[in-house]
Design a protein around this motif. Structure first.
Motif, PDB file in Angstrom:
ATOM      1  N   ALA A 142       1.798   3.025   1.150  1.00 31.45           N
ATOM      2  CA  ALA A 142       1.449   2.612   2.513  1.00 31.45           C
ATOM      3  C   ALA A 142       0.094   3.188   2.919  1.00 31.45           C
ATOM      4  N   ILE A 143      -0.148   4.444   2.565  1.00 35.87           N
ATOM      5  CA  ILE A 143      -1.423   5.087   2.908  1.00 35.87           C
ATOM      6  C   ILE A 143      -2.571   4.439   2.145  1.00 35.87           C
ATOM      7  N   GLU A 144      -2.328   4.049   0.908  1.00 38.23           N
ATOM      8  CA  GLU A 144      -3.370   3.334   0.155  1.00 38.23           C
ATOM      9  C   GLU A 144      -3.747   2.032   0.851  1.00 38.23           C
ATOM     10  N   ALA A 145      -2.755   1.369   1.445  1.00 36.56           N
ATOM     11  CA  ALA A 145      -2.995   0.098   2.115  1.00 36.56           C
ATOM     12  C   ALA A 145      -3.568   0.276   3.528  1.00 36.56           C
ATOM     13  N   ALA A 146      -3.220   1.382   4.175  1.00 35.16           N
ATOM     14  CA  ALA A 146      -3.646   1.589   5.564  1.00 35.16           C
ATOM     15  C   ALA A 146      -3.991   3.064   5.794  1.00 35.16           C
ATOM     16  N   PRO A 147      -5.100   3.521   5.236  1.00 39.56           N
ATOM     17  CA  PRO A 147      -5.435   4.952   5.308  1.00 39.56           C
ATOM     18  C   PRO A 147      -5.791   5.467   6.703  1.00 39.56           C
ATOM     19  N   LEU A 192      -4.080 -12.178   7.308  1.00 37.56           N
ATOM     20  CA  LEU A 192      -3.972 -11.241   6.190  1.00 37.56           C
ATOM     21  C   LEU A 192      -3.757  -9.824   6.696  1.00 37.56           C
ATOM     22  N   ALA A 193      -4.496  -9.459   7.730  1.00 37.30           N
ATOM     23  CA  ALA A 193      -4.325  -8.120   8.292  1.00 37.30           C
ATOM     24  C   ALA A 193      -2.918  -7.978   8.846  1.00 37.30           C
ATOM     25  N   SER A 194      -2.420  -8.993   9.499  1.00 30.91           N
ATOM     26  CA  SER A 194      -1.071  -8.937  10.046  1.00 30.91           C
ATOM     27  C   SER A 194      -0.035  -8.817   8.938  1.00 30.91           C
ATOM     28  N   ALA A 195      -0.228  -9.556   7.862  1.00 27.56           N
ATOM     29  CA  ALA A 195       0.696  -9.471   6.729  1.00 27.56           C
ATOM     30  C   ALA A 195       0.657  -8.078   6.120  1.00 27.56           C
ATOM     31  N   GLN A 196      -0.550  -7.517   6.015  1.00 30.98           N
ATOM     32  CA  GLN A 196      -0.686  -6.167   5.473  1.00 30.98           C
ATOM     33  C   GLN A 196      -0.010  -5.157   6.401  1.00 30.98           C
TER      34      GLN A 196
END
Length: 167
Positions: free
Chosen positions: A59-64, A25-29
């Protein structure tokens, strides 16, 4: 006692399984964030900074915690005249990556857009302090000196940058 060790083994196994399930899941994200970042870069190249900004917001919401997203969004905001937001993102990037000269070069460009030559010069100087062999640092400071009407200093920095670029 044997049951307790067995229980710990089960817990360890469950934790390992949970980690394995979470990893894809982290990789997909990460892949989705990378794709949004690539699309944002293309939008900027096409002269569509608002589209880039929207992609980077997602993108920032997903990976701040990914600093490069703030750097890129600051460029998009600067390109569309949203200087306060650009400065906020540039500051966030520098907070996350304080030893990266390019963060200071980026913020200096925003300060130039805001007609804050002294602040731009301070950031260019900081970039040179962090990476004295990077030609872009001297080119940026040369541009700032020209904005300030300091032609001799501008020419000296441009010569230094040219020399570094050749080596």
């Amino acid at each position: 006692m044997g049951t307790r060790i067995g229980f710990r083994g089960v817990v360890a196994g469950l934790l390992a399984a949970a980690w394995l399930l979470a990893t894809p899941l982290a990789s997909a994200q990460d892949k989705a964030v990378d794709e949004m970042m690539a699309q944002a870069q293309k939008a900027l190249q096409k002269g569509q900074p608002r589209e880039a900004e929207n992609l980077l917001r997602k993108a920032i919401e997903a990976a701040p915690t990914r600093a490069e997203l703030y750097m890129l969004r600051s460029r998009a905001r600067d390109s569309s005249g949203k200087y306060d937001g650009a400065l906020e993102d540039a500051n966030k990037y520098i907070e996350m990556e304080p030893s990266d000269a390019f963060g200071y070069l980026n913020r200096s460009r925003i300060y130039i857009s805001m007609d804050k030559a002294e602040s731009a010069l301070a950031d260019a100087n900081k970039a040179i302090e962090l990476d004295p062999k990077e030609p872009d640092c001297y080119y940026r400071r040369s541009d700032i000196y020209r904005e300030m009407g300091k032609e001799a200093e501008a020419k000296a920095d441009e010569a230094k940058a040219d020399q570094l670029a050749k080596s």
